[in-house]
Write a protein that holds these residues in place. Structure first.
Motif, PDB file in Angstrom:
ATOM      1  N   THR A 227       0.831  -1.203   0.000  1.00 29.72           N
ATOM      2  CA  THR A 227       0.000   0.000   0.000  1.00 29.72           C
ATOM      3  C   THR A 227       0.864   1.251   0.000  1.00 29.72           C
ATOM      4  O   THR A 227       0.574   2.221  -0.716  1.00 29.72           O
ATOM      5  N   ARG A 231       0.927   4.206  -2.831  1.00 31.57           N
ATOM      6  CA  ARG A 231       0.763   5.632  -2.539  1.00 31.57           C
ATOM      7  C   ARG A 231       1.909   6.453  -3.135  1.00 31.57           C
ATOM      8  O   ARG A 231       1.725   7.610  -3.522  1.00 31.57           O
ATOM      9  N   ARG A 238      -0.084  -0.525  -7.450  1.00 35.72           N
ATOM     10  CA  ARG A 238      -1.435  -0.034  -7.721  1.00 35.72           C
ATOM     11  C   ARG A 238      -2.260  -1.068  -8.477  1.00 35.72           C
ATOM     12  O   ARG A 238      -3.458  -1.257  -8.213  1.00 35.72           O
ATOM     13  N   LEU A 241      -3.406  -3.812  -6.068  1.00 33.56           N
ATOM     14  CA  LEU A 241      -4.539  -3.365  -5.255  1.00 33.56           C
ATOM     15  C   LEU A 241      -5.819  -3.301  -6.087  1.00 33.56           C
ATOM     16  O   LEU A 241      -6.903  -3.647  -5.598  1.00 33.56           O
ATOM     17  N   ALA A 273      -5.827   1.191   1.973  1.00 33.93           N
ATOM     18  CA  ALA A 273      -5.521   1.589   0.595  1.00 33.93           C
ATOM     19  C   ALA A 273      -6.570   2.537   0.035  1.00 33.93           C
ATOM     20  O   ALA A 273      -6.370   3.130  -1.034  1.00 33.93           O
ATOM     21  N   LEU A 277      -8.220   0.834  -3.660  1.00 34.49           N
ATOM     22  CA  LEU A 277      -8.923  -0.440  -3.521  1.00 34.49           C
ATOM     23  C   LEU A 277     -10.417  -0.285  -3.777  1.00 34.49           C
ATOM     24  O   LEU A 277     -11.014  -1.032  -4.558  1.00 34.49           O
TER      25      LEU A 277
END
Length: 322
Positions: A227, A231, A238, A241, A273, A277
């Motif tokens: 996560t 970010r 990414r 997720l 997330a 997510l």
């Protein structure tokens, strides 16, 4: 004036978190202990619970405490007294309420931890004011709870809400429950880490950033690290997720077909997330929803009470006898 405070204890696979909670859902005092190893006897876990309650009682006027609520990560029988099975503890048909009542001179309620978290969100959090709610807790696996007409639905045997073990892929990935293709094998923290680790072990260059963060040790990989990388803009993190979010949305569409809730609340550690997510989950939900375009759609939001939800809900269930 005597306050109507309650103690909530949230028992997970790694920690026993406790708190004194007031009638507004505010945690006044806290305690946290490591959960005894899964191989230990039930009495050792019970000792930890009792020690936590005693510590909290020492921080307030005991006359203000009206009840103790226990939220346990496991199957809790319809009597709300017996833990039928707890995968991360040594409880098997454990008469937990009876055992604790011999040592704690207060009314005690035992419930599933996801039920407790859901009740906290419904009473004080993201689901406040909504009568029909499905709560999904994403952590190592998937837990869940169902609230209909403002009441927790525990099922005939007390074990409702084990949504993580709905079969999503016949003959799919083997689950710890013994079956194959369970939802939590595709939309949980374990699934997230498993997929990232598989790429690392395959030598894929798309996870070079993750491997650098791990100092070259794939065994150090965790969901929060993925996560964090996402970010920071890591494209593969990414994507991982988003994959988890897509499976999450598919499962929620199935639950919508069964229960027609007005709201889904997504909590648990993986929900940190946030839109990375939940955004893909909303998209998949809309694509998979039966009768899409011709029926009201449930909203999907992130839980707001965080790690405190379980102990707040356990305390409130005990205080109100719900």
């Amino acid at each position: 004036m005597t306050r109507r405070l309650a103690i909530g204890i949230d028992i997970g696979g790694t920690k026993v978190a406790g708190g004194v909670v007031d009638e507004a859902g505010v945690v006044i005092h806290r305690t946290r202990r490591d959960t005894p190893h899964r191989s230990t006897s039930p009495s050792v876990v019970e000792d930890t619970i009792v020690e936590s309650v005693e510590k909290l009682l020492g921080l307030v006027d005991p006359a203000d405490i009206v009840a103790v609520g226990i939220g346990a990560a496991g199957f809790v029988a319809e009597d709300r007294a017996t833990v039928v099975f707890a995968p991360h503890l040594s409880w098997r048909n454990e008469p937990l309420r009876e055992a604790l009542s011999q040592r704690i001179d207060l009314p005690i309620t035992v419930d599933n931890d996801a039920n407790a978290a859901a009740w906290a969100e419904a009473t004080f959090g993201a689901a406040r004011g909504e009568s029909h709610v499905v709560v999904i807790t994403l952590g190592t696996g998937i837990g869940g709870a169902l609230i209909i007409d403002g009441a927790v639905q525990r099922g005939r045997h007390g074990i409702a809400g084990e949504f993580g073990h709905m079969q999503m892929v016949p003959g799919g990935i083997r689950c710890e429950c013994g079956n194959r293709g369970c939802w939590e094998q595709y939309a949980s923290g374990n699934a997230l880490v498993r997929e990232a680790r598989a790429l690392i072990e395959a030598g894929s260059p798309v996870v070079a950033d993750l491997l650098t963060r791990l100092g070259g040790d794939p065994n150090a990989l965790t969901g929060p690290i993925i996560t964090e990388a996402a970010r920071d803009g890591d494209a593969m993190a990414r994507e991982l997720l988003a994959d988890i979010g897509t499976w999450l949305g598919v499962g929620m569409a199935n639950l919508a077909a069964a229960f027609d809730p007005g709201l889904f609340v997504v909590g648990g550690g993986v929900s940190a997330a946030d839109e990375m997510l939940i955004g893909p989950a909303r998209e998949a939900f809309k694509r998979q929803l039966a009768g899409r375009g011709y029926r009201p759609e449930a909203a999907i939001v992130r839980a707001v009470l965080g790690a405190d939800a379980g102990l707040i809900g356990a305390a409130e269930l005990a205080r109100t006898g719900r």
